[in-house]
Design a protein around this motif. Sequence first.
Motif, PDB file in Angstrom:
ATOM      1  N   ALA A 285       1.170  -0.884  -0.213  1.00  0.00           N
ATOM      2  CA  ALA A 285       0.130   0.201   0.026  1.00  0.00           C
ATOM      3  C   ALA A 285       1.164   1.196   0.301  1.00  0.00           C
ATOM      4  O   ALA A 285       0.420   2.276  -0.481  1.00  0.00           O
ATOM      5  CB  ALA A 285      -0.702  -0.189   1.709  1.00  0.00           C
ATOM      6  N   LEU A 286       1.883   1.239   1.262  1.00  0.00           N
ATOM      7  CA  LEU A 286       2.903   2.360   0.929  1.00  0.00           C
ATOM      8  C   LEU A 286       3.526   2.468  -0.284  1.00  0.00           C
ATOM      9  O   LEU A 286       3.799   3.896  -0.718  1.00  0.00           O
ATOM     10  CB  LEU A 286       3.724   2.278   2.270  1.00  0.00           C
TER      11      LEU A 286
ATOM     12  N   CYS B 200      -8.086   0.277   4.294  1.00  0.00           N
ATOM     13  CA  CYS B 200      -8.246  -1.111   5.374  1.00  0.00           C
ATOM     14  C   CYS B 200      -7.748  -2.428   4.882  1.00  0.00           C
ATOM     15  O   CYS B 200      -7.532  -2.792   3.970  1.00  0.00           O
ATOM     16  CB  CYS B 200      -9.539  -1.507   5.725  1.00  0.00           C
ATOM     17  N   LEU B 201      -6.735  -2.608   5.941  1.00  0.00           N
ATOM     18  CA  LEU B 201      -5.876  -3.932   5.502  1.00  0.00           C
ATOM     19  C   LEU B 201      -5.806  -5.471   6.774  1.00  0.00           C
ATOM     20  O   LEU B 201      -5.832  -4.642   7.857  1.00  0.00           O
ATOM     21  CB  LEU B 201      -4.512  -3.816   4.929  1.00  0.00           C
ATOM     22  N   GLY B 202      -5.846  -6.112   6.312  1.00  0.00           N
ATOM     23  CA  GLY B 202      -5.771  -7.154   7.653  1.00  0.00           C
ATOM     24  C   GLY B 202      -5.883  -8.693   6.703  1.00  0.00           C
ATOM     25  O   GLY B 202      -5.807  -8.889   4.927  1.00  0.00           O
ATOM     26  N   ALA B 203      -5.848  -9.437   7.378  1.00  0.00           N
ATOM     27  CA  ALA B 203      -6.165 -10.704   6.622  1.00  0.00           C
ATOM     28  C   ALA B 203      -6.638 -12.065   7.313  1.00  0.00           C
ATOM     29  O   ALA B 203      -6.173 -12.209   8.448  1.00  0.00           O
ATOM     30  CB  ALA B 203      -4.654 -11.883   6.002  1.00  0.00           C
TER      31      ALA B 203
ATOM     32  N   TYR C 119      -1.069  -2.765  -2.809  1.00  0.00           N
ATOM     33  CA  TYR C 119      -0.975  -2.044  -3.316  1.00  0.00           C
ATOM     34  C   TYR C 119      -2.556  -1.486  -4.863  1.00  0.00           C
ATOM     35  O   TYR C 119      -2.470  -0.485  -5.189  1.00  0.00           O
ATOM     36  CB  TYR C 119       0.319  -2.427  -4.946  1.00  0.00           C
ATOM     37  N   GLY C 120      -2.638  -2.950  -4.446  1.00  0.00           N
ATOM     38  CA  GLY C 120      -3.767  -1.817  -5.409  1.00  0.00           C
ATOM     39  C   GLY C 120      -5.019  -1.561  -4.817  1.00  0.00           C
ATOM     40  O   GLY C 120      -5.546  -0.595  -4.990  1.00  0.00           O
ATOM     41  N   ALA C 121      -5.272  -2.027  -3.161  1.00  0.00           N
ATOM     42  CA  ALA C 121      -5.745  -0.763  -2.086  1.00  0.00           C
ATOM     43  C   ALA C 121      -5.793   0.506  -3.200  1.00  0.00           C
ATOM     44  O   ALA C 121      -6.255   1.169  -2.678  1.00  0.00           O
ATOM     45  CB  ALA C 121      -5.675  -1.729  -1.253  1.00  0.00           C
TER      46      ALA C 121
END
Length: 154
Positions: free
Chosen positions: A34-35, A77-80, A137-139
Motif C-alpha cells: 500500500a505504501l 483497510c488492510l487485514g488477513a 498496492y491495488g488498495a
Amino acid sequence: SRRVSGSLNGEGLRVGIVVAEFNDFITSRLLEGALAGLEAHGVSDDDVTIASVPGSFEIPLISKKLAESGQHDAVICLGAVIRGETDHYNLGAGEATKGIANASVSSGVPVIFGVLTTDTLEQAINRAGGKQGNNGYGAAVAAVRMANLVRAID
Ligand SMILES: O=c1[nH]c(NC[C@H](O)[C@H](O)[C@H](O)CO)c([N+](=O)[O-])c(=O)[nH]1
C-alpha cells in the motif's frame, strides 16, 4: 454524455491506513504494498497516517474514526482473515466487510477494502506480494482513484 473519473494523480491527497496485526506475516506485506502504491502515485509520505489494530474485527471502528475526522481523503483497510479450524473466519470476515462498507457510506469518505479473506495461508501469501501481486498496492490505487472521484463529484 459526460464521464467523471478518478484520476491516478495522488499529489496532495491525505490517506489513512488501518492495518490489522493478526497474521502480521501477511499484513505487513500488504502495508508495504500500500505504501509503495501511494508513493508511486504521488502521495507524500507526510500525508499518510498508519493505525494498527489487533485484528480485522477492529478495523471498522478505527476506519470510521479516521474517515469521520475529516483529515483524510481516503482510508485503506488492510487485514488477513484466513479460514482456520474455528468459525472465527466467517464471523470476522463478514463483520469486517460490513463494517468497512458502513464506515465509507456513513462518512462519505472512500474506505477501501484491502482485507484478504482466504482459505489458506498460501493463498494469502500469493496475494500479499506473491504470484497474484499485492492487494495492498491495488488498495492504494483504488484509494487515489476514489478520493479524486469524490472530489470531482462534490
Ligand atoms: O484479522 C484476523 N483476526 C482474527 N481474529 C482476531 C479478531 O480480528 C479480533 O482481533 C479478536 O477477536 C479480538 O476482538 C482472525 N482469526 O481469528 O482467524 C483472522 O484470521 N484474521
